[in-house]
Design an enzyme around this catalytic site. Structure first.
Site, mmCIF file in Angstrom:
data_model
loop_
_atom_site.group_PDB
_atom_site.id
_atom_site.type_symbol
_atom_site.label_atom_id
_atom_site.label_comp_id
_atom_site.label_asym_id
_atom_site.label_seq_id
_atom_site.Cartn_x
_atom_site.Cartn_y
_atom_site.Cartn_z
ATOM 1 C CB VAL A 95 -8.835 -46.085 18.504
ATOM 2 C CG1 VAL A 95 -7.607 -45.807 17.629
ATOM 3 C CG2 VAL A 95 -9.667 -44.815 18.670
ATOM 4 N NE ARG A 98 -0.035 -43.886 24.180
ATOM 5 C CZ ARG A 98 -0.213 -45.177 24.500
ATOM 6 N NH1 ARG A 98 -0.098 -46.099 23.546
ATOM 7 N NH2 ARG A 98 -0.497 -45.541 25.713
ATOM 8 N NE ARG A 99 -0.271 -44.673 14.289
ATOM 9 C CZ ARG A 99 0.063 -45.506 13.294
ATOM 10 N NH1 ARG A 99 -0.393 -45.290 12.072
ATOM 11 N NH2 ARG A 99 0.823 -46.553 13.524
ATOM 12 C CD GLU A 141 -9.132 -48.807 29.547
ATOM 13 O OE1 GLU A 141 -8.164 -49.118 30.265
ATOM 14 O OE2 GLU A 141 -9.037 -48.505 28.340
ATOM 15 C CE1 TYR A 151 -14.947 -41.511 24.984
ATOM 16 C CE2 TYR A 151 -14.930 -43.159 26.726
ATOM 17 C CZ TYR A 151 -14.961 -42.839 25.389
ATOM 18 O OH TYR A 151 -15.001 -43.843 24.453
ATOM 19 C CG PHE A 199 -26.344 -46.340 25.546
ATOM 20 C CD1 PHE A 199 -25.396 -45.543 24.902
ATOM 21 C CD2 PHE A 199 -26.759 -45.964 26.821
ATOM 22 C CE1 PHE A 199 -24.890 -44.413 25.521
ATOM 23 C CE2 PHE A 199 -26.262 -44.839 27.435
ATOM 24 C CZ PHE A 199 -25.321 -44.053 26.779
#
Length: 409
Positions: free
Chosen positions: A84, A90-91, A119, A123, A409
């Site tokens: 991103v 944060r949108r 990081e 997720y 990957f």
């Protein structure tokens, strides 16, 4: 903010990939890397978020088949190239891509999605759990010796050009896949990834070198590595950087490791991605001087919970009802009865009373057999409703070998 999320068009790849590079620091990758990833990118399985003419979000999904406990190869979406733009954080850009992607994966009939995370904190909120770990080591080969198994001296080793034995080495790799959960059956084109060797990433080390282990005319193992020569006043102190090693039998495996330990003018062997149960640890005289550590590797997401749990086998007979939370993929919510053993499994919806309560993230972490449900229970992430159910399920979900992803990957 008005943005558009859409499937990637081939003509947009340069802008899309450039946005990815910028999100990861802005260093342009080598020509070789860009060419390979352009060819590997599955455009119809890749998405971008656009703000006018500017790409502000990227995500893709490779088509993989992943080994699971029991040896089956399960269709898995290899989530990749997620970024991103710093200007659009944060949108909701990432959430919108994860939402679209998991819906797509479900529509493709792939019960599992997997990724490696820049990081690990990112997720979990989308239902991914850490399913495999990878070992790193920095071995003092001046002080650590090896005790190798009988027959090691019978194995012939030979230097070769990596490209000259690519297909033979790929055959060795392919024979290993079903024996270790988390390994990927590589599709055509992916055999080029281990040979990718841009000079910009060598940091003073040699071009990629390859030694093969042979029995008669058959290649039964290989090691790919870099040699980084260094000197000080007292003499040489070079480093061997292991990239890739596979072998079909214990003696060939040991011969390759002994070779790496004994290369002239070196005193350190750096290991960057190996299974946490890698057998070389049983050869060494002093494990403390190997400086072993581990980190997260493959993050797993059960997209179609029932199909995913039915695709693997279980070490002991199991009959358990899970009460599952899954806010991001609500089609997985509710109670599921899993019955199975080492021959196969069935996982169906049920109204029966639950034995264990947990979120889909915990099931994903335990899916490949490397993370125990008992450990997750001790952390308060699995609630035992029926006494004894947690231990029963944890043992059944286990794997004889640690799951492992051999390459990114």
């Amino acid at each position: 903010m008005t943005t558009e999320l859409r499937v990637l068009k081939p003509a947009e790849w340069e802008a899309w990939y450039g946005r990815l590079e910028l999100a990861f620091g802005g260093v342009r990758e080598s020509t070789e890397e860009r060419k390979l990833y352009n060819e590997l990118t599955e455009m119809d399985r890749s998405i971008g978020v656009w703000d006018g003419d500017e790409c502000v979000g990227t995500a893709g999904a490779f088509t993989f088949r992943m080994a699971v406990p029991g040896g089956a190869l399960v269709p898995a979406a290899g989530v990749t190239m997620v970024s991103v733009a710093a200007t659009h954080r944060r949108r909701g850009v990432l959430t919108s891509m994860m939402r679209r992607q998991l819906d797509d994966v479900r529509s493709w009939g792939e019960p599992v999605a997997v990724l490696t995370a820049s990081e690990p904190v990112i997720y979990g909120r989308f239902g991914y759990g850490v399913g495999t770990y990878q070992m790193y080591a920095e071995i003092d080969t001046d002080r650590v010796t090896l005790a190798v198994p009988p027959g090691t001296d019978d194995v012939r080793l030979r230097f070769v050009e990596p490209e000259d034995v690519r297909d033979a080495c790929e055959g060795v790799y392919a024979r290993q896949v079903t024996g270790r959960p988390g390994m990927m059956a590589r599709r055509p084109g992916w055999e080029r990834l281990p040979l990718l060797d841009p000079e910009s990433e060598r940091h003073g080390a040699s071009p990629l070198q390859c030694v093969v282990a042979e029995r008669g005319d058959e290649i039964v193992g290989y090691a790919r590595f870099h040699n980084k020569p260094e000197w000080e006043l007292s003499g040489p102190k070079g480093t061997i950087i292991l990239e890739d090693l596979e072998a079909l039998d214990p003696a060939s495996y040991a011969a390759l490791w002994r070779f790496l330990f004994e290369i002239d003018l070196t005193s350190t062997l750096r290991v960057r991605n190996r299974p946490v149960d890698d057998a070389w640890q049983q050869f060494v005289s002093d494990i403390r001087r190997c400086n072993v550590r581990a980190r997260d590797s493959l993050h797993v997401r059960l997209v179609e919970l029932g199909a995913a749990l039915e695709a693997r086998t279980y070490q002991t007979p199991l009959d358990v009802v899970f009460d599952v939370e899954d806010a991001f993929c609500p089609w997985n919510e509710g109670r599921w009865r899993l019955t199975g053993d080492h021959k196969g499994a069935s996982c169906k919806r049920t109204d029966d009373a639950p034995d264990l309560a947990l979120s889909v993230r915990e099931l994903a972490a335990a899916y490949l057999g490397g993370v125990s449900l008992t450990s997750l229970g001790a952390a308060g992430r699995v609630r035992e409703v029926r006494a004894g159910a947690l231990s029963e399920a944890s043992i059944a979900f286990g794997s004889d070998v640690a799951p492992w992803l051999p390459h990114g990957f």
